[in-house]
Design an enzyme around this catalytic site. Structure first.
Site, PDB file in Angstrom:
ATOM      1  N   THR A  64      -7.361  28.388  17.879  1.00  0.00           N
ATOM      2  CA  THR A  64      -6.848  29.185  18.708  1.00  0.00           C
ATOM      3  C   THR A  64      -7.977  30.325  18.761  1.00  0.00           C
ATOM      4  O   THR A  64      -7.977  30.930  17.758  1.00  0.00           O
ATOM      5  CB  THR A  64      -5.537  29.720  18.304  1.00  0.00           C
ATOM      6  OG1 THR A  64      -4.547  28.554  18.277  1.00  0.00           O
ATOM      7  CG2 THR A  64      -4.903  30.698  19.112  1.00  0.00           C
ATOM      8  N   ARG A  74       4.126  22.062  16.877  1.00  0.00           N
ATOM      9  CA  ARG A  74       4.846  22.925  15.801  1.00  0.00           C
ATOM     10  C   ARG A  74       4.690  22.201  14.752  1.00  0.00           C
ATOM     11  O   ARG A  74       4.686  21.208  14.436  1.00  0.00           O
ATOM     12  CB  ARG A  74       6.412  22.551  16.125  1.00  0.00           C
ATOM     13  CG  ARG A  74       6.630  23.547  17.390  1.00  0.00           C
ATOM     14  CD  ARG A  74       8.167  23.256  17.931  1.00  0.00           C
ATOM     15  NE  ARG A  74       7.919  21.773  18.447  1.00  0.00           N
ATOM     16  CZ  ARG A  74       9.095  21.368  18.890  1.00  0.00           C
ATOM     17  NH1 ARG A  74      10.190  21.553  18.942  1.00  0.00           N
ATOM     18  NH2 ARG A  74       8.816  19.959  19.283  1.00  0.00           N
ATOM     19  N   LEU A 115      16.438  31.523  20.498  1.00  0.00           N
ATOM     20  CA  LEU A 115      17.395  32.718  20.641  1.00  0.00           C
ATOM     21  C   LEU A 115      18.061  32.721  19.104  1.00  0.00           C
ATOM     22  O   LEU A 115      19.120  33.117  19.373  1.00  0.00           O
ATOM     23  CB  LEU A 115      18.148  32.248  21.855  1.00  0.00           C
ATOM     24  CG  LEU A 115      17.614  32.547  23.300  1.00  0.00           C
ATOM     25  CD1 LEU A 115      18.690  32.337  24.331  1.00  0.00           C
ATOM     26  CD2 LEU A 115      17.192  34.079  23.396  1.00  0.00           C
ATOM     27  N   CYS A 118       0.851  31.226  12.966  1.00  0.00           N
ATOM     28  CA  CYS A 118       0.538  31.288  14.485  1.00  0.00           C
ATOM     29  C   CYS A 118       1.013  32.644  14.999  1.00  0.00           C
ATOM     30  O   CYS A 118       0.378  33.680  15.276  1.00  0.00           O
ATOM     31  CB  CYS A 118       1.101  30.264  15.016  1.00  0.00           C
ATOM     32  SG  CYS A 118       0.606  28.554  14.450  1.00  0.00           S
ATOM     33  N   LYS A 136      -0.218  36.126  13.494  1.00  0.00           N
ATOM     34  CA  LYS A 136      -1.573  36.156  13.853  1.00  0.00           C
ATOM     35  C   LYS A 136      -2.056  36.324  15.327  1.00  0.00           C
ATOM     36  O   LYS A 136      -2.663  37.159  15.620  1.00  0.00           O
ATOM     37  CB  LYS A 136      -2.272  35.062  13.143  1.00  0.00           C
ATOM     38  CG  LYS A 136      -3.546  34.703  13.564  1.00  0.00           C
ATOM     39  CD  LYS A 136      -4.125  33.603  13.005  1.00  0.00           C
ATOM     40  CE  LYS A 136      -3.965  32.029  13.434  1.00  0.00           C
ATOM     41  NZ  LYS A 136      -4.747  31.933  14.775  1.00  0.00           N
TER      42      LYS A 136
HETATM   43  C1  UGA Z   1       4.477  27.580  16.890  1.00  0.00           C
HETATM   44  C2  UGA Z   1       4.726  27.242  18.382  1.00  0.00           C
HETATM   45  O1  UGA Z   1       5.864  26.732  18.494  1.00  0.00           O
HETATM   46  C3  UGA Z   1       3.723  25.830  18.551  1.00  0.00           C
HETATM   47  O2  UGA Z   1       4.156  25.759  19.973  1.00  0.00           O
HETATM   48  C4  UGA Z   1       2.249  26.349  18.406  1.00  0.00           C
HETATM   49  O3  UGA Z   1       1.684  25.416  18.741  1.00  0.00           O
HETATM   50  C5  UGA Z   1       2.091  26.874  17.207  1.00  0.00           C
HETATM   51  O4  UGA Z   1       2.891  27.903  16.985  1.00  0.00           O
HETATM   52  C6  UGA Z   1       0.412  27.227  17.138  1.00  0.00           C
HETATM   53  O5  UGA Z   1       0.264  28.279  17.663  1.00  0.00           O
HETATM   54  O6  UGA Z   1      -0.149  26.421  16.289  1.00  0.00           O
HETATM   55  P1  UGA Z   1       5.006  26.866  14.405  1.00  0.00           P
HETATM   56  O7  UGA Z   1       4.202  28.256  13.969  1.00  0.00           O
HETATM   57  O8  UGA Z   1       5.064  25.858  13.800  1.00  0.00           O
HETATM   58  O9  UGA Z   1       4.899  26.675  15.859  1.00  0.00           O
HETATM   59  O10 UGA Z   1       6.524  27.567  14.370  1.00  0.00           O
HETATM   60  P2  UGA Z   1       7.883  27.579  15.345  1.00  0.00           P
HETATM   61  O11 UGA Z   1       8.684  26.256  15.130  1.00  0.00           O
HETATM   62  O12 UGA Z   1       7.438  28.006  16.484  1.00  0.00           O
HETATM   63  O13 UGA Z   1       8.611  28.879  14.641  1.00  0.00           O
HETATM   64  C7  UGA Z   1       7.812  30.254  14.230  1.00  0.00           C
HETATM   65  C8  UGA Z   1       8.577  31.365  13.678  1.00  0.00           C
HETATM   66  O14 UGA Z   1       9.858  31.616  14.553  1.00  0.00           O
HETATM   67  C9  UGA Z   1       9.509  30.534  12.555  1.00  0.00           C
HETATM   68  O15 UGA Z   1       9.335  31.588  11.321  1.00  0.00           O
HETATM   69  C10 UGA Z   1      10.946  30.431  12.898  1.00  0.00           C
HETATM   70  O16 UGA Z   1      11.789  30.794  11.851  1.00  0.00           O
HETATM   71  C11 UGA Z   1      11.035  31.645  13.781  1.00  0.00           C
HETATM   72  N1  UGA Z   1      12.097  31.358  14.818  1.00  0.00           N
HETATM   73  C12 UGA Z   1      11.825  30.358  15.646  1.00  0.00           C
HETATM   74  C13 UGA Z   1      13.198  32.319  14.971  1.00  0.00           C
HETATM   75  O17 UGA Z   1      13.361  33.318  14.101  1.00  0.00           O
HETATM   76  N2  UGA Z   1      14.187  32.215  15.799  1.00  0.00           N
HETATM   77  C14 UGA Z   1      13.980  31.166  16.777  1.00  0.00           C
HETATM   78  O18 UGA Z   1      15.022  30.933  17.668  1.00  0.00           O
HETATM   79  C15 UGA Z   1      13.093  30.209  16.822  1.00  0.00           C
END
Ligand code: UGA
Length: 426
Positions: A120, A149, A245, A255, A258
């Site tokens: 990225t 993810r 949500l 991700c 940052k």
């Molecule tokens: C995220 C994106 O979802 C991916 O599409 C992307 O490729 C990736 O970053 C990246 O840029 O490489 P990831 O960091 O693995 O993926 O995690 P997520 O599942 O998106 O969750 C991120 C954070 O948001 C977690 O801490 C999770 O607990 C939090 N979250 C997620 C919430 O607090 N509430 C929600 O409803 C969903």
């Protein structure tokens, strides 16, 4: 196709394994001695569903191999760059590894090569790299951002929501498109800068959705509404959608924190003040502080208290603790005279080095909570849903508070066991 993948982290290793498992011959370059040693023994240095089996299969077949340096000459038609682009202290993106790799590829290539950028990088980086290193060479540049993810990356590779190909070279674009043959997903061909921006805009939007629902949750507490119902009530509108949500401690990981900071700075350095994104970042930073304040008031002060923190990874099903809200909570609690015990099903070893020294690493959930007056659930591991909360209740000390930082437990069941329960916006 012969492919060189540079970087064996969460993105590079998944790309290398998936490409090697789909009939390509892949050489994966990893500079780190420890990671390389593990890979040499067929062990993945990261925890990712399905990766160990794939690694094993590809090594057996001979379709995947590892080495420490970029091969000279690069004996492949395609080089996938998947090295880290961490944050600098001011929030800007550290592109030093990217420069090193692009320069290395240029210096190791005599003939034609397509450079596929998976790391990225801020909008505009690809064009700058091309001007600086690739002018006058036979190397084509394609931005092909990943939307994987952690914890579901292999599944996401084979079932992506879309494939974005940013290039000004149609032939190189077709080559990259061919990599995903058989994968059923819309393909979007754009300019390099648009592809880079899509990646940041997607993460910024999802991060904003999380901060938005956290603001709504905080409002729910003020007006006496329940955020679970509000999330469901708005998420049923297909224009809003039900995902992202879940209110709570906010986003962490390698991700969203940052990338939101980097996009904010990129906007500023291009003369634009992205106020909505700034608020997203600010709201996210407040959630952990508010949780500690809430615990403080529920326990009538934190000094001298015995507290258990459950979950250290930034989300379940990963051992990744980067920018995990749990670590902020641990540090904030340690500013008080608190006896803090922590437990995570897989992230203990990674977390130890980042936690204050006085934090006690508990071998299991029940040891972590024994005698505690308060428990904070920071990561919604399934192990915690399945736990024997009646046993935990018996072993805890009054006032037996549970602060559910992910709104993951059933409030009714927990309260019926005699706990004092608090969530976010519940
Ligand atoms: C995220 C994106 O979802 C991916 O599409 C992307 O490729 C990736 O970053 C990246 O840029 O490489 P990831 O960091 O693995 O993926 O995690 P997520 O599942 O998106 O969750 C991120 C954070 O948001 C977690 O801490 C999770 O607990 C939090 N979250 C997620 C919430 O607090 N509430 C929600 O409803 C969903």
């Amino acid at each position: 196709m012969n492919i060189t993948v540079i970087g064996a982290g969460y993105v590079g290793l998944v790309a290398a394994c998936c490409l090697a498992d789909s009939g390509n011959r892949v050489v994966c370059v990893e500079a780190d001695d420890d990671k390389l040693a593990l890979l040499g023994q067929g062990k993945a240095p990261i925890r990712e569903e399905g990766i160990d089996q794939m690694l094993d299969r590809c090594l057996q077949k001979g379709s995947l191999s590892f080495q420490q340096r970029i091969p000279r000459p690069v004996a492949s038609e395609l080089a996938v760059v998947a090295v880290g682009t961490p944050s600098l202290p001011d929030g800007a993106t550290d592109l030093s590894s990217i420069h090193q790799v692009v320069r290395g590829l240029r210096d190791s290539t005599d003939g034609k090569l397509t450079l596929l950028m998976k790391s990225t990088v801020p909008p505009g980086t690809g064009l700058r790299l091309m001007r600086r290193y690739l002018d006058g060479t036979d190397i084509s540049y394609v931005s092909n951002p990943e939307f994987l993810r952690e914890g579901q990356a292999v599944k996401d590779w084979y079932h992506p929501s879309r494939i974005v190909i940013g290039t000004n070279d149609a032939e190189a674009g077709d080559m990259v498109s061919g990599l995903y043959e058989g994968i059923d997903a819309p393909k979007l061909v754009t300019s390099i800068t648009s592809a880079e921006t899509i990646k940041y805009a997607a993460n910024a939007f999802l991060a904003t959705k999380i901060s938005f629902i956290n603001e709504i949750a905080n409002l729910c507490e003020a007006v006496g509404a329940r955020v679970d119902d509000v999330s469901r009530g708005i998420g049923l509108d297909p224009r809003i959608g039900p995902d992202f949500l879940n209110a709570g401690l906010g986003y962490g990981g390698s991700c969203f924190p940052k990338d939101t900071r980097a996009l904010n700075l990129s906007a500023l350095s291009n003369g634009y003040d992205f106020r909505l994104l700034k608020s997203t970042i600010e709201v996210n930073g407040k959630q952990a502080i508010m949780a500690v304040r809430k615990m403080n008031s529920l326990l009538n002060g934190l000094d001298g208290r015995d507290i258990a923190l459950l979950g250290l990874s930034f989300k379940p099903d990963t051992d990744d603790i980067r920018e995990s809200p749990a670590l902020n909570i641990a540090s904030l609690l340690c500013e008080h005279d608190v006896k803090l015990r922590v437990y995570d099903p897989v992230a203990m070893a990674n977390a130890r080095q980042l936690l204050p020294e006085e934090v006690i690493m508990a071998p299991d959930l029940y040891t972590a909570t024994e005698g505690a007056q308060g428990v904070i659930l920071a990561t919604e591991w399934s192990e915690f849903f399945k736990a024997d909360w009646a046993r935990i209740r018996k072993s805890m000390s009054a006032p037996c508070v549970i602060l559910d930082g992910r709104n993951a437990l059933s409030q009714e069941k927990i309260e019926a066991l005699g706990f004092r329960y608090a969530g976010t916006g519940r």
